[in-house]
Design a protein around this motif. Structure first.
Motif, short mmCIF file in Angstrom:
data_model
loop_
_atom_site.label_atom_id
_atom_site.label_comp_id
_atom_site.label_asym_id
_atom_site.label_seq_id
_atom_site.Cartn_x
_atom_site.Cartn_y
_atom_site.Cartn_z
N LEU A 171 94.67 -76.21 -0.47
CA LEU A 171 93.73 -75.22 -0.98
C LEU A 171 94.24 -74.61 -2.28
CD1 LEU A 171 91.04 -73.76 -0.36
CD2 LEU A 171 92.40 -71.98 0.78
N GLU A 172 95.54 -74.36 -2.35
CA GLU A 172 96.12 -73.79 -3.56
C GLU A 172 96.08 -74.79 -4.72
OE1 GLU A 172 98.26 -70.72 -5.81
OE2 GLU A 172 96.73 -70.86 -4.25
N ASP A 173 96.28 -76.07 -4.42
CA ASP A 173 96.12 -77.10 -5.47
C ASP A 173 94.72 -77.01 -6.08
OD1 ASP A 173 98.56 -78.45 -5.65
OD2 ASP A 173 98.10 -79.76 -3.97
N PHE A 174 93.72 -76.87 -5.23
CA PHE A 174 92.34 -76.78 -5.72
C PHE A 174 92.13 -75.49 -6.51
CE2 PHE A 174 91.53 -80.40 -3.24
CZ PHE A 174 90.26 -80.88 -3.53
N ARG A 175 92.72 -74.39 -6.04
CA ARG A 175 92.56 -73.12 -6.77
C ARG A 175 93.13 -73.23 -8.18
NH1 ARG A 175 94.88 -68.30 -8.16
NH2 ARG A 175 96.96 -69.04 -7.56
N LEU A 176 94.27 -73.89 -8.31
CA LEU A 176 94.96 -73.99 -9.59
C LEU A 176 94.36 -75.05 -10.51
CD1 LEU A 176 98.64 -73.75 -8.29
CD2 LEU A 176 97.39 -71.98 -9.53
N LEU A 177 93.87 -76.13 -9.93
CA LEU A 177 93.52 -77.30 -10.74
C LEU A 177 92.06 -77.74 -10.65
CD1 LEU A 177 96.70 -79.38 -9.82
CD2 LEU A 177 96.30 -78.17 -11.98
N TYR A 178 91.39 -77.45 -9.54
CA TYR A 178 90.04 -77.95 -9.33
C TYR A 178 89.15 -76.83 -8.78
CZ TYR A 178 92.91 -82.15 -9.54
OH TYR A 178 93.82 -83.10 -9.92
N PRO A 179 88.76 -75.88 -9.64
CA PRO A 179 88.07 -74.67 -9.17
C PRO A 179 86.75 -74.93 -8.46
CG PRO A 179 88.09 -74.81 -11.58
CD PRO A 179 89.04 -75.83 -11.09
N ASP A 180 86.02 -75.96 -8.86
CA ASP A 180 84.74 -76.25 -8.18
C ASP A 180 84.99 -76.63 -6.72
OD1 ASP A 180 83.33 -75.71 -10.46
OD2 ASP A 180 83.07 -77.81 -11.04
N GLY A 181 85.98 -77.50 -6.51
CA GLY A 181 86.33 -77.89 -5.15
C GLY A 181 86.87 -76.72 -4.34
N PHE A 182 87.62 -75.85 -5.01
CA PHE A 182 88.14 -74.65 -4.34
C PHE A 182 86.99 -73.79 -3.82
CE2 PHE A 182 89.36 -70.13 -4.69
CZ PHE A 182 90.40 -70.11 -3.76
#
Length: 230
Positions: free
Chosen positions: A134-145
Motif C-alpha cells: 500500500l505504501e509503494d502505491f502511495r509513493l509511486l502510483y497514486p491512482d492505484g493507492f
C-alpha cells in the motif's frame, strides 16, 4: 491488534532463508506462537516443513499465507493442529471452487502489484492488507493507492502483513514496476511509514513478513507497538 513474528520463505533480496533454522530459533527464544508463509516452497518441501513444525514446541500458527497450489487438506491440517484462524492468498479463482468453498470465510485477498478489485474479493472473507504494498502505491502510483483505499474503507480486513520500506527505489523486472518495499530491514526507521495510516486500518492479526531473524523481528514488533501507542 496482535503482531506476530513470521517464518517466511520469500527470496526477493537475500539468499533462501532456512525455515528449519527459524524453527530452531523459535524454540531457543521460547516463541510458541508465530505465523508461517510457505510461499516459496513446493509441495514436497512443504511436507517437510509441516513435519518439522509438528515436532517443534510451536503451539499456535494463527495466520498462514497460502500458495496457488496449496490443497484444502493443508489448510485443514493447520486449523486442527495449530488453531489457524486466517489465511491469505493472491487472488485466484482456484480458491473459490471444490473443497476450498468451506474455507472461504477464513481466506482474505491480499493487495499486490495491482489494486484490489471488488468483484474478486466478494466471495471471500475480506481483504488482507499488505502495508508495504500500500505504501509503494502511495509513493509511486497514486491512482492505484486511491482505488485500494476505497476498497479498504468498505471491506472487512481480517489480517495483514508488514514489511520494510527502504528509502531507495528499486525496479523489479519480474514485477515490471518500481517499488520501495522489501522483506528485509536494516533500520527500525524502515517502519516509520506506518505512521501514515490510521489505527482503523490495522487488522486484528498482523504478520511481520521479514526474512530477518525472529529475534530481530521481536524488536520490530516492539517498535511498531510503540508507534501505535502514540
Amino acid at each position: 491488534m496482535k503482531i506476530f513474528p513470521t517464518i517466511v520463505t520469500t527470496t526477493y533480496n537475500h539468499s533462501f532463508p532456512n525455515y528449519l533454522e527459524k524453527i530452531e530459533e523459535a524454540e531457543f527464544l521460547g516463541i510458541k506462537e508465530l505465523c508461517f508463509f510457505p510461499t516459496a516452497l513446493e509441495k514436497e518441501e512443504r511436507k517437510k516443513a509441516y513435519r518439522a513444525l509438528e515436532k517443534s514446541k510451536i503451539k499456535s500458527i494463527p495466520f498462514i499465507h497460502l500458495r496457488h497450489d496449496t490443497e484444502p487438506a493443508e489448510a485443514e491440517f493447520f486449523i486442527n493442529r495449530f488453531q489457524t484462524k486466517v489465511f491469505n492468498v493472491h487472488f485466484s479463482p482456484f480458491f473459490t471452487s471444490g473443497e476450498w468453498r468451506k474455507y472461504l470465510k477464513k481466506i482474505y485477498i491480499e493487495n499486490t502489484i495491482s489494486p484490489w478489485r471488488e468483484k474478486e474479493i466478494k466471495n471471500f472473507a475480506g481483504v488482507c492488507l499488505d502495508f508495504s504494498h500500500l505504501e509503494d502505491f502511495r509513493l509511486l502510483y497514486p491512482d492505484g493507492f486511491r482505488e485500494n483505499i476505497k476498497i479498504l474503507e468498505k471491506s472487512p480486513c481480517g489480517c495483514g502483513h508488514i514489511s520494510a520500506i527502504s528509502q531507495k527505489i528499486r525496479y523489479g523486472k519480474e514485477l515490471g514496476l518500481n517499488y520501495h518495499s522489501q522483506h528485509y530491514f536494516e533500520d527500525l526507521a524502515d517502519f516509520d511509514y506506518l505512521k501514515n495510516y490510521p489505527q482503523k486500518y490495522f487488522p486484528p492479526i498482523i504478520a511481520l513478513e521479514l526474512e530477518n531473524s525472529l529475534e530481530e523481528q521481536l524488536q520490530v514488533k516492539e517498535y511498531i507497538e510503540k508507534i501505535m501507542e502514540k
